[in-house]
Design a protein around this motif. Structure first.
Motif, mmCIF file in Angstrom:
data_model
loop_
_atom_site.group_PDB
_atom_site.id
_atom_site.type_symbol
_atom_site.label_atom_id
_atom_site.label_comp_id
_atom_site.label_asym_id
_atom_site.label_seq_id
_atom_site.Cartn_x
_atom_site.Cartn_y
_atom_site.Cartn_z
ATOM 1 N N TYR A 260 28.483 9.387 36.865
ATOM 2 C CA TYR A 260 27.052 9.646 37.056
ATOM 3 C C TYR A 260 26.472 10.110 35.724
ATOM 4 O O TYR A 260 27.007 11.013 35.082
ATOM 5 C CB TYR A 260 26.843 10.728 38.119
ATOM 6 C CG TYR A 260 25.482 10.698 38.776
ATOM 7 C CD1 TYR A 260 25.331 10.237 40.073
ATOM 8 C CD2 TYR A 260 24.340 11.124 38.096
ATOM 9 C CE1 TYR A 260 24.088 10.202 40.693
ATOM 10 C CE2 TYR A 260 23.090 11.090 38.694
ATOM 11 C CZ TYR A 260 22.971 10.628 40.000
ATOM 12 O OH TYR A 260 21.730 10.585 40.597
ATOM 13 N N TYR A 268 28.864 13.038 34.346
ATOM 14 C CA TYR A 268 29.999 13.468 35.168
ATOM 15 C C TYR A 268 30.891 12.268 35.451
ATOM 16 O O TYR A 268 30.407 11.209 35.875
ATOM 17 C CB TYR A 268 29.530 14.074 36.487
ATOM 18 C CG TYR A 268 30.668 14.355 37.459
ATOM 19 C CD1 TYR A 268 31.460 15.486 37.326
ATOM 20 C CD2 TYR A 268 30.950 13.470 38.497
ATOM 21 C CE1 TYR A 268 32.517 15.738 38.203
ATOM 22 C CE2 TYR A 268 32.001 13.711 39.384
ATOM 23 C CZ TYR A 268 32.782 14.850 39.230
ATOM 24 O OH TYR A 268 33.821 15.093 40.093
ATOM 25 N N TYR A 272 34.176 11.863 44.059
ATOM 26 C CA TYR A 272 33.040 12.174 44.930
ATOM 27 C C TYR A 272 33.471 12.137 46.390
ATOM 28 O O TYR A 272 34.417 11.423 46.758
ATOM 29 C CB TYR A 272 31.918 11.148 44.742
ATOM 30 C CG TYR A 272 31.038 11.397 43.543
ATOM 31 C CD1 TYR A 272 29.863 12.132 43.660
ATOM 32 C CD2 TYR A 272 31.379 10.891 42.303
ATOM 33 C CE1 TYR A 272 29.049 12.357 42.568
ATOM 34 C CE2 TYR A 272 30.571 11.111 41.194
ATOM 35 C CZ TYR A 272 29.404 11.846 41.339
ATOM 36 O OH TYR A 272 28.605 12.076 40.253
ATOM 37 N N LYS A 276 28.659 13.960 46.989
ATOM 38 C CA LYS A 276 28.720 15.136 46.123
ATOM 39 C C LYS A 276 29.996 15.117 45.281
ATOM 40 O O LYS A 276 31.009 14.552 45.684
ATOM 41 C CB LYS A 276 28.682 16.423 46.956
ATOM 42 C CG LYS A 276 27.385 16.631 47.716
ATOM 43 C CD LYS A 276 27.424 17.926 48.503
ATOM 44 C CE LYS A 276 26.125 18.152 49.261
ATOM 45 N NZ LYS A 276 26.158 19.429 50.032
ATOM 46 N N MET A 277 29.932 15.776 44.115
ATOM 47 C CA MET A 277 31.123 15.932 43.282
ATOM 48 C C MET A 277 32.163 16.717 44.067
ATOM 49 O O MET A 277 31.881 17.818 44.541
ATOM 50 C CB MET A 277 30.764 16.652 41.978
ATOM 51 C CG MET A 277 29.809 15.873 41.086
ATOM 52 S SD MET A 277 29.321 16.761 39.580
ATOM 53 C CE MET A 277 28.177 17.975 40.253
ATOM 54 N N ASN A 278 33.351 16.135 44.213
ATOM 55 C CA ASN A 278 34.372 16.756 45.048
ATOM 56 C C ASN A 278 35.749 16.291 44.586
ATOM 57 O O ASN A 278 36.063 15.108 44.673
ATOM 58 C CB ASN A 278 34.177 16.367 46.517
ATOM 59 C CG ASN A 278 34.485 17.494 47.472
ATOM 60 O OD1 ASN A 278 33.599 18.230 47.891
ATOM 61 N ND2 ASN A 278 35.748 17.641 47.811
ATOM 62 N N TYR A 283 32.610 17.171 33.414
ATOM 63 C CA TYR A 283 31.152 17.215 33.234
ATOM 64 C C TYR A 283 30.872 17.557 31.770
ATOM 65 O O TYR A 283 31.380 18.553 31.250
ATOM 66 C CB TYR A 283 30.540 18.272 34.145
ATOM 67 C CG TYR A 283 29.052 18.122 34.387
ATOM 68 C CD1 TYR A 283 28.562 17.797 35.641
ATOM 69 C CD2 TYR A 283 28.126 18.308 33.356
ATOM 70 C CE1 TYR A 283 27.202 17.663 35.881
ATOM 71 C CE2 TYR A 283 26.772 18.172 33.578
ATOM 72 C CZ TYR A 283 26.308 17.851 34.839
ATOM 73 O OH TYR A 283 24.963 17.709 35.062
ATOM 74 N N TYR A 295 36.119 20.434 41.635
ATOM 75 C CA TYR A 295 34.793 20.573 42.242
ATOM 76 C C TYR A 295 34.917 20.556 43.757
ATOM 77 O O TYR A 295 35.855 19.974 44.318
ATOM 78 C CB TYR A 295 33.880 19.411 41.830
ATOM 79 C CG TYR A 295 33.286 19.529 40.446
ATOM 80 C CD1 TYR A 295 32.024 20.080 40.255
ATOM 81 C CD2 TYR A 295 33.989 19.080 39.335
ATOM 82 C CE1 TYR A 295 31.481 20.177 38.988
ATOM 83 C CE2 TYR A 295 33.451 19.176 38.064
ATOM 84 C CZ TYR A 295 32.193 19.728 37.902
ATOM 85 O OH TYR A 295 31.654 19.834 36.650
ATOM 86 N N ASP A 297 31.867 20.317 47.031
ATOM 87 C CA ASP A 297 30.467 20.315 47.480
ATOM 88 C C ASP A 297 29.485 20.381 46.313
ATOM 89 O O ASP A 297 28.458 21.068 46.374
ATOM 90 C CB ASP A 297 30.206 21.472 48.445
ATOM 91 C CG ASP A 297 30.990 21.335 49.737
ATOM 92 O OD1 ASP A 297 31.236 20.184 50.148
ATOM 93 O OD2 ASP A 297 31.365 22.365 50.324
ATOM 94 N N GLY A 298 29.825 19.695 45.222
ATOM 95 C CA GLY A 298 28.914 19.588 44.094
ATOM 96 C C GLY A 298 28.944 20.735 43.111
ATOM 97 O O GLY A 298 28.172 20.752 42.147
ATOM 98 N N LYS A 299 29.840 21.719 43.329
ATOM 99 C CA LYS A 299 29.913 22.875 42.436
ATOM 100 C C LYS A 299 31.341 23.064 41.933
ATOM 101 O O LYS A 299 32.296 22.598 42.549
ATOM 102 C CB LYS A 299 29.452 24.140 43.155
ATOM 103 C CG LYS A 299 27.989 24.116 43.576
ATOM 104 C CD LYS A 299 27.613 25.410 44.274
ATOM 105 C CE LYS A 299 26.145 25.404 44.689
ATOM 106 N NZ LYS A 299 25.755 26.669 45.371
#
Length: 326
Positions: A260, A268, A272, A276-278, A283, A295, A297-299
């Motif tokens: 992405y 990134y 996924y 979401k990033m998982n 990054y 990662y 849930d995107g964090k």
């Protein structure tokens, strides 16, 4: 301007019902001029017109209508101001900077653009309300036998504002995933449907070759399978703000491995799940900062390493995007 369509006399008539929609794409390119003692970077904007139609809830068109040609295919580009830039060893086309796609006379902006990795195909996702505003009649896929000599029609928007149909076409050759027709067409038909005598779709117009007096069309079965692939498989998704995803999809969401990128240079590369990033990922930021790790849930969640532009590192565990220690 070197595009895939060239003007050619055709047998056309205006259509009296709405099955196709005009696609307009404004493209902005960066190119470099080389002189004896200087180099300069410049930009040029141009507009491409094409055609789209509805299939499985998405607007289908040709990839080059919304993305332009591959850079190496351009010999020249005519700008919106009428000036023409010729490309040669001293004038090099470098990259596409911006693409603005609009659908129909109301200028509807697509929410997402899905691009086939293999074929000259693109699928534009718009809201159900916007789709209703276009008032397009749905087209059905043809299940008739395709054979050499079969009479077909081409629907699309040439230089006029009203849709037209070419009623004097025949299939001259058939391959596994594409077929050839016996005439070339005017600019603007690109992305439009090839229709059988029952008003069902046989394929989508990819390119017209004036010298050979022929049209190359992608078989509708490939169009259907590529719509499916962008729901379950490899594909490309672009957003109006310039964000872009290249990778795997499942249930129409980013799932699996992918890349992405953001317009400001952030990037990134990693796993996924449900959009979401998982999982494992990397990054990076334009200033050189980089995070490599887990990662959820995107964090940032789990083990990871954050490296700053000056080379210092923060190694340890992360929770909900925050560093919690080694």
């Amino acid at each position: 301007m070197v595009f895939l369509f060239h003007a050619n006399p055709t047998v056309t008539q205006e259509k009296k019902y709405d099955n196709v929609v005009k696609i307009t794409c404004q493209l902005k390119y960066q190119y470099k001029e080389f002189g004896w003692i200087w180099n300069s970077e410049k930009t040029i904007s141009t507009i491409i017109y094409g055609t789209g139609f509805v299939l499985d809830g998405k607007i289908v068109t040709s990839k080059h209508v919304v993305c332009g040609l591959a850079l190496e295919d351009y010999q020249a580009i005519q700008g919106e101001d009428g000036n023409i830039v010729q490309f040669n060893k001293n004038v090099i086309l470098e990259k596409l900077i911006e693409s603005k796609v609009r659908i129909g006379g109301l200028g509807i902006e697509p929410e997402r653009i899905y691009i086939s990795l293999k074929y000259d195909l693109a699928f534009l996702k718009i809201s159900s309300e916007a789709l209703e505003t276009l008032r397009l009649q749905k087209l059905n896929v043809s299940h008739e036998e395709m054979y050499v000599g079969k009479k077909v029609e081409a629907w699309g928007f040439p230089s006029t504002s009203n849709p037209q149909v070419n009623i004097d076409l025949k299939i001259t050759s058939i391959k596994d995933d594409w077929f050839v027709l016996n005439q070339s067409l005017e600019p603007g038909f690109s992305g439009g449907p090839i229709i059988d005598q029952n008003n069902h779709v046989l394929g989508i117009i990819s390119r017209s070759e004036a010298k050979q007096s022929r049209i190359i069309a992608v078989n509708i079965m490939q169009v259907e399978s590529n719509i499916f692939a962008n729901e379950y498989g490899q594909g490309i998704m672009t957003c109006p703000n310039g964000e872009k995803y290249v990778g795997e999809f499942k249930n129409g969401k980013m799932n699996g491995q992918g890349t992405y990128t953001w317009p400001d240079g952030e990037k990134y590369v990693g796993e996924y799940k449900d959009g979401k990033m998982n999982g494992q990922g990397t990054y990076t930021w334009p200033d050189g900062e980089k995070y490599l790790g887990e990662y959820k849930d995107g964090k940032r969640n789990g083990q990871g390493t954050l490296t700053y532009p000056d080379g210092t590192k923060k190694v340890g565990r992360w929770k909900n995007g925050k560093y919690i220690g080694k």
